[in-house]
Design an enzyme around this catalytic site. Structure first.
Site, PDB file in Angstrom:
ATOM      1  N   ASP A   2       9.066  -2.192  -3.387  1.00 33.91           N
ATOM      2  CA  ASP A   2      10.180  -1.319  -3.092  1.00 33.91           C
ATOM      3  C   ASP A   2       9.956  -0.598  -1.759  1.00 33.91           C
ATOM      4  OD1 ASP A   2       8.730   0.319  -4.102  1.00 33.91           O
ATOM      5  OD2 ASP A   2      10.293   1.425  -5.386  1.00 33.91           O
ATOM      6  N   GLU A   3       9.104  -0.710  -1.062  1.00 30.98           N
ATOM      7  CA  GLU A   3       8.993   0.105   0.119  1.00 30.98           C
ATOM      8  C   GLU A   3       7.823  -0.573   1.317  1.00 30.98           C
ATOM      9  OE1 GLU A   3       6.956   3.852   0.384  1.00 30.98           O
ATOM     10  OE2 GLU A   3       6.024   3.732  -1.946  1.00 30.98           O
ATOM     11  N   ASP A  23      12.637   2.553   2.414  1.00 30.42           N
ATOM     12  CA  ASP A  23      12.348   2.745   0.687  1.00 30.42           C
ATOM     13  C   ASP A  23      13.517   2.383  -0.026  1.00 30.42           C
ATOM     14  OD1 ASP A  23      11.193   3.523  -1.488  1.00 30.42           O
ATOM     15  OD2 ASP A  23      11.126   5.820  -1.071  1.00 30.42           O
TER      16      ASP A  23
END
Length: 372
Positions: free
Chosen positions: A121-122, A26
């Site tokens: 983003d993860e 993350d």
């Protein structure tokens, strides 16, 4: 709650299948961190990505400096400015974020092809059976974080465990720029002490209902008969029982297809006033469109869901030939859909869902994300 840095699995050659090793990676305040990386004047400042200081739009991302004021993503920019008058607002640069995300994706894929992106983003990675880094998922996670920083100058946090739920929870324990590991031996005590709000898949409404049942922790949830949970929550009840026992067999999927994205809310008190209903509908719309943009999708269809005080419910939809370019562009149709809905009873829930999805690359015009 604590978690160790011990690797969660040790290969046992006597077992038919090795213990799964899952990493949840993350990025830390991704959009805001990219902006601070590219503009040194923004570093250390309370930064909002999205909207404007006059309160238009919603927060796409918040730097860690502004989070101490209670500012979070999907919050209205008006509220963000109220909480932190010194906030600096910058326009999102989604083309840059997608480019950086692709760099990060390539680093992940250099380790394993079992990568399941959740957003820009993860992502989850299944590193079971990989022999690099001595076969240690913990060393792999730290290698990923170091490679990401070397190539992008951005920080990432990681969670390591033997299933997706625990890996995702672990990645949040030592944020920002940290790592946490939950081993099979630690899992029972960790889950038992975990507030039910921290379980992936249990939202605010479900948590409230569980509290009403006297269920506050993983231990409480585990002690609740599965029949009781199924009676209250249907099929989800069995899933809640499984995760309370640490059982999450969901595989890491290398491709993720979204059929719809939505957001809904149940009111504390039933609402009949049109202006109040529209304000709530627009709030859910902002949240739904924010999720849509995070998943790099555009939508041709919008659906309004209404649940009445007697628990009956209806949906109303509208489809456009071209995708909705912004949350605000949907307001006209949401007004029309509400006007077309029966108003014979007070309303207890509203929801907004986008469907008939397409990717950003499939359209030639750049969308006006967040109404900017």
């Amino acid at each position: 709650m604590t978690a160790s840095n011990k690797d969660p699995t040790v290969t046992d050659t006597t077992e038919a299948k090795p213990q799964r090793k899952i990493i949840h990676l993350d990025m830390d305040a991704f959009y805001a961190s990219v902006e601070q990386r590219d503009n040194p004047q923004l570093r250390g400042k309370p930064l909002v990505v999205g909207g404007d200081p006059n309160g238009r739009g919603v927060v796409a991302a918040a730097s860690y400096e502004i989070r101490k004021f209670g500012v979070r993503s999907a919050m209205s920019c008006y509220e963000a400015k109220r909480r932190c008058p010194e906030a600096i607002f910058v326009r999102p640069r989604f083309d840059v974020y997608r480019s950086v995300s692709q760099q990060i994706r390539e680093i992940m894929l250099s380790l394993t092809d079992k990568v399941e992106p959740l957003s820009l983003d993860e992502a989850y990675l299944d590193v079971t059976g990989i022999q690099e880094h001595h076969g240690s998922a913990t060393l792999m996670a730290n290698w990923l974080r170091a490679q990401i920083y070397e190539k992008t100058q951005l920080r990432a946090s990681a969670g390591v465990s033997f299933n997706k739920m625990l890996a995702k929870i672990a990645s949040d324990i030592n944020k920002p720029n940290g790592i946490a590991v939950i081993t099979p031996e630690q899992a029972p005590d960790f889950i038992a002490s975990l507030p039910i709000e921290r379980f992936h898949g249990i939202g605010k409404a479900t948590a409230k209902r569980l509290h009403e049942m006297g269920i506050y922790t993983g231990a409480d949830l585990k002690a609740t008969p599965v029949d009781t949970l199924e009676f209250e929550f249907g099929k989800r009840g069995r899933f809640y029982s499984q995760i309370a026992h640490g059982n999450d067999t969901r595989p890491v999927k290398s491709e993720r297809k979204y059929k719809s994205v939505g957001s809904e809310t149940t009111f504390r008190d039933n609402i009949s006033d049109t202006d109040s209903l529209l304000a709530q509908i627009y709030e859910q719309n902002a949240d739904a469109f924010y999720q849509l943009s995070k998943k790099e999708r555009l939508a041709h269809t919008i659906t309004l869901k209404i649940k009445y005080s007697d628990f009956s419910q209806i949906t109303r939809s509208h489809t456009l030939h071209t995708p909705f370019p912004s949350a605000e562009s949907a307001h006209y149709w949401l007004q029309k859909l509400l006007a077309d809905a029966p108003r014979h009873l007070p309303i207890r829930l509203v929801g907004v869902t986008y469907s008939n999805l397409t990717t950003l690359e499939d359209v030639s015009v750049q969308p006006d994300l967040f109404g900017l």
